[in-house]
Design a protein around this motif. Sequence first.
Motif, PDB file in Angstrom:
ATOM      1  N   PHE A  21      61.701  21.833  80.344  1.00 56.28           N
ATOM      2  CA  PHE A  21      60.854  20.584  80.422  1.00 56.28           C
ATOM      3  C   PHE A  21      60.325  20.463  78.949  1.00 56.28           C
ATOM      4  O   PHE A  21      60.315  19.322  78.436  1.00 56.28           O
ATOM      5  N   VAL A  22      59.959  21.478  78.373  1.00 54.28           N
ATOM      6  CA  VAL A  22      59.378  21.331  76.907  1.00 54.28           C
ATOM      7  C   VAL A  22      60.522  20.978  75.912  1.00 54.28           C
ATOM      8  O   VAL A  22      60.099  19.729  75.315  1.00 54.28           O
ATOM      9  N   GLU A  23      61.533  21.406  75.927  1.00 54.27           N
ATOM     10  CA  GLU A  23      62.552  20.757  75.139  1.00 54.27           C
ATOM     11  C   GLU A  23      63.037  19.294  75.555  1.00 54.27           C
ATOM     12  O   GLU A  23      63.264  18.650  74.708  1.00 54.27           O
ATOM     13  N   ILE A  29      61.423  12.732  75.437  1.00 56.97           N
ATOM     14  CA  ILE A  29      60.602  11.706  75.649  1.00 56.97           C
ATOM     15  C   ILE A  29      59.768  11.353  74.405  1.00 56.97           C
ATOM     16  O   ILE A  29      59.613  10.180  74.128  1.00 56.97           O
ATOM     17  N   MET A  30      59.360  12.179  73.523  1.00 53.16           N
ATOM     18  CA  MET A  30      58.724  11.922  72.415  1.00 53.16           C
ATOM     19  C   MET A  30      59.200  10.952  71.521  1.00 53.16           C
ATOM     20  O   MET A  30      58.765   9.978  70.813  1.00 53.16           O
ATOM     21  N   PRO A  31      60.677  11.415  71.031  1.00 54.80           N
ATOM     22  CA  PRO A  31      61.397  10.247  70.126  1.00 54.80           C
ATOM     23  C   PRO A  31      61.571   8.954  70.746  1.00 54.80           C
ATOM     24  O   PRO A  31      61.314   8.065  70.117  1.00 54.80           O
ATOM     25  N   PRO A 140      57.346   8.519  82.140  1.00 58.91           N
ATOM     26  CA  PRO A 140      56.900   9.053  81.014  1.00 58.91           C
ATOM     27  C   PRO A 140      57.228   8.316  79.657  1.00 58.91           C
ATOM     28  O   PRO A 140      56.788   8.280  78.592  1.00 58.91           O
ATOM     29  N   GLN A 141      58.016   7.160  80.147  1.00 59.62           N
ATOM     30  CA  GLN A 141      58.605   6.368  78.930  1.00 59.62           C
ATOM     31  C   GLN A 141      57.804   5.098  78.740  1.00 59.62           C
ATOM     32  O   GLN A 141      58.016   4.197  78.105  1.00 59.62           O
ATOM     33  N   PHE A 147      47.898   8.697  78.128  1.00 63.35           N
ATOM     34  CA  PHE A 147      48.339   9.826  77.380  1.00 63.35           C
ATOM     35  C   PHE A 147      48.803   9.414  76.142  1.00 63.35           C
ATOM     36  O   PHE A 147      48.501   9.688  75.173  1.00 63.35           O
ATOM     37  N   TRP A 148      49.778   8.518  76.039  1.00 66.03           N
ATOM     38  CA  TRP A 148      50.615   7.777  74.920  1.00 66.03           C
ATOM     39  C   TRP A 148      49.613   7.307  74.104  1.00 66.03           C
ATOM     40  O   TRP A 148      49.546   7.092  72.864  1.00 66.03           O
ATOM     41  N   LYS A 149      48.542   6.398  74.894  1.00 69.69           N
ATOM     42  CA  LYS A 149      47.682   5.549  74.000  1.00 69.69           C
ATOM     43  C   LYS A 149      46.795   6.766  73.226  1.00 69.69           C
ATOM     44  O   LYS A 149      46.411   6.432  71.841  1.00 69.69           O
TER      45      LYS A 149
END
Length: 162
Positions: A21-23, A29-31, A140-141, A147-149
């Motif tokens: 999940f981390v990878e 998700i992050m990019p 998550p997107q 979270f993303w804010k």
Amino acid sequence: DGKIYDAYVIYPKNHTSEANFVEYFVYQIMPDILENKCGYKLCIYGRDIYPGEDAASAIEKRMQKSRRLIILLTHQLVNSKDDAYDQHIALYNALIQNDTKVILLEIETIGAYEKLQESLRFIIEQQGTIKWKEEHTVHPQSPNSKFWKQVRYHMPLTCWPS
């Protein structure tokens, strides 16, 4: 300011089952959120440091060219006996040279922080962590999730999506 990246991402690189999940989070998700939807430029080890490069000097150079350091807190990172080189350099830059802001993302519920190295505990005491919660995995997107804010609030100003 001579910086190329908005953030250098530090995450545990050991390949264990919980690292899947981390990878996925780091490479997908992050990019998708921070680069594709918010316009940031991330430096991710394994993607932006090339084979054949001297890893140690490449890590240092990329960090120096980054406005923020994002450290993913996971059980693997907490329970690791040896500090990752990039984490060591990041904490040195943040605490000793005081020139880079650190953003701590608690990807897994860590609970008590006693096992963390002292420098990470100090940063947590100063600014806390941004916690990933299970409900984020449903959507998550969405860059508009809480979270993303919170992540974007700590990122340098570039373009903010409407």
